[in-house]
Design a protein around this motif. Structure first.
Motif, PDB file in Angstrom:
ATOM      1  N   GLY A 193       0.821  -1.212   0.000  1.00  0.00           N
ATOM      2  CA  GLY A 193       0.000   0.000   0.000  1.00  0.00           C
ATOM      3  C   GLY A 193       0.851   1.256   0.000  1.00  0.00           C
ATOM      4  N   TYR A 194       1.908   1.247   0.795  1.00  0.00           N
ATOM      5  CA  TYR A 194       2.815   2.409   0.853  1.00  0.00           C
ATOM      6  C   TYR A 194       3.511   2.623  -0.489  1.00  0.00           C
ATOM      7  CZ  TYR A 194       6.591   5.482   2.299  1.00  0.00           C
ATOM      8  OH  TYR A 194       7.454   6.528   2.389  1.00  0.00           O
ATOM      9  N   LYS A 234       1.108   4.105  -2.887  1.00  0.00           N
ATOM     10  CA  LYS A 234       0.906   5.526  -2.580  1.00  0.00           C
ATOM     11  C   LYS A 234       2.036   6.351  -3.175  1.00  0.00           C
ATOM     12  CE  LYS A 234       1.071   8.668   1.374  1.00  0.00           C
ATOM     13  NZ  LYS A 234       1.155   8.743   2.844  1.00  0.00           N
ATOM     14  N   SER A 267      -3.041   8.892   1.147  1.00  0.00           N
ATOM     15  CA  SER A 267      -3.480   8.042   2.264  1.00  0.00           C
ATOM     16  C   SER A 267      -4.678   7.186   1.875  1.00  0.00           C
ATOM     17  CB  SER A 267      -3.832   8.909   3.471  1.00  0.00           C
ATOM     18  OG  SER A 267      -2.685   9.593   3.923  1.00  0.00           O
ATOM     19  N   GLN A 295      -3.392   4.447  -0.376  1.00  0.00           N
ATOM     20  CA  GLN A 295      -2.695   3.451   0.431  1.00  0.00           C
ATOM     21  C   GLN A 295      -3.679   2.557   1.174  1.00  0.00           C
ATOM     22  OE1 GLN A 295       0.131   5.054   3.193  1.00  0.00           O
ATOM     23  NE2 GLN A 295       0.682   3.053   4.016  1.00  0.00           N
ATOM     24  N   THR A 350      -4.011  -1.409   0.383  1.00  0.00           N
ATOM     25  CA  THR A 350      -3.717  -2.310   1.502  1.00  0.00           C
ATOM     26  C   THR A 350      -4.895  -3.234   1.779  1.00  0.00           C
ATOM     27  OG1 THR A 350      -2.234  -0.692   2.493  1.00  0.00           O
ATOM     28  CG2 THR A 350      -3.075  -2.406   3.932  1.00  0.00           C
TER      29      THR A 350
END
Length: 123
Positions: free
Chosen positions: A72-73, A76, A93, A96, A100
């Motif tokens: 997820g990071y 992003k 955010s 992400q 995720t």
């Protein structure tokens, strides 16, 4: 193949071959649909995570969650990049969180495949 001597035998053979052709065509279409499903970006990511888990031997939910958060990071950073504005931060955010959650969910089609393995075939 044995020789055909009558018109009835010829018609039966034609019907048999047409049915066989239809069955094979349906099987090909199903395989193409399965390939298309596997090539979707989300499924590629899920399959990669599952392979990493199997290879490294991550069995705990904690390790799988950590991998999902890391993916997820990365998503992003890839989609939004380093942004100074508050809008980019919020958007990053949200991206992400979505990635995720999608990666951490179990793969639905594998459940369907598992259940279909144990059902009696209709052939």
């Amino acid at each position: 193949m044995e020789p055909i001597y009558t018109i009835d035998e010829l018609n039966q053979r034609i019907k048999y071959l047409e049915t066989r052709q239809d069955d094979e065509w349906c099987a090909i279409k199903n395989q193409v649909d399965e390939i298309k499903e596997n090539l979707k970006p989300l499924n590629l990511i899920r399959n990669t995570v599952e392979e990493i888990n199997e290879t490294v031997g991550f069995k705990s939910h904690m390790a799988q969650s950590a991998i999902s958060i890391a993916i997820g990071y990365v998503a992003k950073r890839f989609i939004v990049g380093k942004g100074d504005s508050m809008f980019k931060g919020i958007l990053g955010s949200v991206v992400q969180l979505i990635v995720t959650n999608l990666v951490s969910k179990p793969h639905e089609s594998s459940d369907e495949e598992e259940s279909s393995k144990y059902e009696p075939s209709q052939e």
